[in-house]
Structure formats: C-alpha cells, structure tokens
Write a protein that holds these residues in place. Structure first.
Motif, PDB file in Angstrom:
ATOM      1  N   GLN A 131       0.830  -1.205   0.000  1.00 44.43           N
ATOM      2  CA  GLN A 131       0.000   0.000   0.000  1.00 44.43           C
ATOM      3  C   GLN A 131       0.861   1.250   0.000  1.00 44.43           C
ATOM      4  OE1 GLN A 131      -3.431   0.010  -0.353  1.00 44.43           O
ATOM      5  NE2 GLN A 131      -2.937   2.158  -0.781  1.00 44.43           N
ATOM      6  N   ARG A 134       1.961   1.802  -3.487  1.00 43.68           N
ATOM      7  CA  ARG A 134       0.831   2.275  -4.299  1.00 43.68           C
ATOM      8  C   ARG A 134       0.598   3.764  -4.078  1.00 43.68           C
ATOM      9  NH1 ARG A 134      -3.581   0.348  -7.497  1.00 43.68           N
ATOM     10  NH2 ARG A 134      -4.556   2.275  -8.181  1.00 43.68           N
ATOM     11  N   PRO A 139       0.364   2.325  -9.428  1.00 43.70           N
ATOM     12  CA  PRO A 139       0.488   0.905  -9.768  1.00 43.70           C
ATOM     13  C   PRO A 139       1.885   0.612 -10.301  1.00 43.70           C
ATOM     14  CG  PRO A 139      -1.540   1.838 -10.667  1.00 43.70           C
ATOM     15  CD  PRO A 139      -0.721   2.989 -10.183  1.00 43.70           C
ATOM     16  N   HIS A 163      -0.901  -3.939  -7.992  1.00 43.25           N
ATOM     17  CA  HIS A 163       0.389  -4.038  -8.664  1.00 43.25           C
ATOM     18  C   HIS A 163       0.435  -5.256  -9.591  1.00 43.25           C
ATOM     19  CE1 HIS A 163       1.776  -0.880  -6.045  1.00 43.25           C
ATOM     20  NE2 HIS A 163       1.552  -1.604  -4.961  1.00 43.25           N
TER      21      HIS A 163
END
Length: 343
Positions: A131, A134, A139, A163
């Motif tokens: 996370q 991200r 991504p 991902h």
C-alpha cells in the motif's frame, strides 16, 4: 565445482563472453550475489578447506563492506583466496548496449521487496509495504523471488494493492539474468526496502533508485541481519537527495567495473583453458559431500559463514533436497534481455 556457479545465469554469461558454445563446469567458485561481508564467508564458507587450486572469484576488489586484504581472505600459506573478475551482469549489460538490444524505458516503477528463501523466511508486513508503494508510486511492477511467489499471502498482498506481479524465474534458469536486465532497462525507477544486488544492478543500468519501506528481517537470527550495516556503509542509497550519477558510480565499484577481464583472462581463471573433468567430478560428488558435512556440523566453516542461518537444524536442508543438489547443466541460451515471467 558447485551449483552456485550456475545460479542466475552467471556461468552462461561468462561462457558466451568467452566464446564457448556450451556451459562448462568451473574450477572454483563464482560469487553469486552482492555481499556486505567478504564472499569468502558469505558464499564460499562451505568450501573453506579447499585449497588454492580452486579459485574464489569475487566481483570486486574495492567494496566498502570488506577488503581483499583482510586476514580471512588468505590461505594459511599466505596465498590470496580471491580473484576479482567483475559481476556477470556488467558483461551482459555491456553486450546488450553494444548490440543495441536494450529495451526502451517506460514510466513504470519496478519494486523488489527483500525476499526470503526456502530456508529463511522474511518477517515483514507485505500488505503495508504494497500500500505504501501504491500511494507513493502508483500501480507498479513487482518482481517477487521464486520462493515468495509460492506464498499466497505475499502474492495476494501485492496483487490486491493493484500491482502487476512478475518473476525472473528459478535461480538455476540461465535466462534469469536476462529477465533482470529487461526489468532494469524498462523501469524508470527501481525501489526496494533493502539495499541489495538488484539496487546495484538498477543503478548501473541507468534507472533512478530509491530505498524505503518497512524494515523486513531475514531469518530468526536478527543479530546477523545486515540491514543497519548497509545504512552505515552506503548512506547515499538511503538519502533521497543523493544524485543518481553518484549512486551509479558507487554501484559500478561494488559490482567490479574496474575488475572486468578479457575473454582470455576470464577463461584462464574459470579453468576453461583445459578439460573440466576434475570440476565435473567435484560438482557431482565431492562438492555435495562437502556441503552435506557442513550442514551436519562435521566440517568446520569460517566464523561468520551462514550467519543468518544460525540455529537451523539439518532438517531445514533435508526438506528441500533438490535445491541443494546438483543437476545437469542446461543448454546455453541466447543471452539477451528477456521479458519477465508472469505467474
């Protein structure tokens, strides 16, 4: 002489560079990854009693983490144990550039989390790290080690965060290093939560590199974990303000750019100027026996060897016998940048 010579496609790169049409056994040991301590203890410890006839081939002679002049890098008669030859990745990268076959870069980030092995598991929160990446990178492409791919929790952590997960394959796959070259070439930015071989590869390949995230621990022996040592010796990689060209220069030294050899010199050091009957027999017979003796505690190894594996019983090795036993050498592939595998 040992299976580690053929990890990650290293022997294949050297065979092609030296003009060989097939993989050959090596009269010695090839360093198979960047190390914080001398490869004599980090990777060659199982064969500490083997004499000067078997060369220990390190990547560099100028690492910040260790010096070839350290007392532990010499045989009892004063003969140096190490001959520096440069990392196989540099030979492959140079060849790809010379032939104009390096893939074009994209805007996507490549992530390589600190990975475990069949013997050692990583203690860390992959969900939180996925996370974090991200939020910071968007991504990304995440390259998981083959052993982590078999862990559904780790795989799901990265996929659930949006991902794309890929792999360089098994470490005995001769195209492993070609897949790494592809990923390092197409990624504009390469990220990890630990300074590692892959970060060094990314830096010399021209990608921006960054290290951040949860501090994963490898194995149960936390005292042997080199994470804090890396921060102390290579602070530039942990500081966001360091220019990338500075990191590239450091990585070139750590991978042994100045220690690379001509094909003739490398053939001689690998023992390829003559027949390889003795290395063949060592690979299939005496090498595995020596490693078994060290696992069972019947053979002494240098202080510091296998430090992160301290406390493991022989059962940990016996549970995965095929990962430690020799296998027939594969056919020599056409070495180039190769698209990564998708699980």
């Amino acid at each position: 002489m040992d299976i580690q010579n053929h990890y990650y496609g290293h022997s294949a790169v050297f065979a092609l560079y030296c003009g060989s049409r097939r993989l050959r056994h090596v009269s010695g040991l090839i360093q198979h990854g960047w190390t914080v301590s001398s490869p004599v203890t980090a990777q060659f410890g199982d064969f500490a009693s083997w004499g000067p006839a078997r060369r220990r081939l390190s990547w560099t002679s100028s690492s910040r983490g260790w010096s070839p002049d350290d007392a532990g890098n010499f045989f009892s008669d004063g003969t140096p144990m190490l001959d520096a030859i440069g990392a196989p990745y540099l030979y492959l990268l140079d060849a790809a550039r010379a032939n104009g076959v390096v893939p074009e870069r994209t805007d996507r980030t490549l992530v390589l989390p600190l990975h475990g092995t069949a013997l050692l598991k990583v203690d860390g929160d992959h969900v939180a790290y996925a996370q974090m990446v991200r939020d910071k990178e968007g991504p990304a492409t995440v390259c998981l080690h083959i052993d982590d791919l078999h862990n559904d929790e780790i795989l799901d952590a990265w996929r659930s965060a949006g991902h794309d997960v890929v792999s360089a394959g098994d470490r005995r796959d001769p195209q492993f290093i070609g897949r790494i070259l592809w990923m390092m070439s197409v990624a504009k930015r390469v990220v990890s939560n630990r300074l590692s071989t892959s970060i060094m590869y990314a830096a010399v390949s021209g990608a921006d590199v960054a290290i951040y995230g949860p501090d994963f621990r490898l194995g149960a022996n936390a005292a042997a974990d080199p994470g804090l040592v890396m921060r102390d010796l290579w602070p530039e990689f942990y500081e966001e303000s360091t220019p990338q060209d500075v990191l590239t220069k450091i990585a070139e030294a750590e991978l042994g750019r100045g220690d690379m050899r001509t094909p003739q010199e490398l053939s001689r050091l690998l023992g390829w100027e003559s027949h390889t009957v003795v290395p063949f027999l060592e690979y299939w017979a005496s090498g595995p026996l020596t490693k078994a003796q060290t696992v069972l505690g019947l053979k002494k190894i240098p202080e510091g060897a296998h430090a992160t594996e301290a406390g493991l019983s022989p059962w940990h090795w016996i549970r995965h016998p095929l990962q430690h036993l020799p296998s027939p050498l594969p056919k020599l592939p056409a070495m180039a940048a190769v698209e990564p595998l998708r699980p």
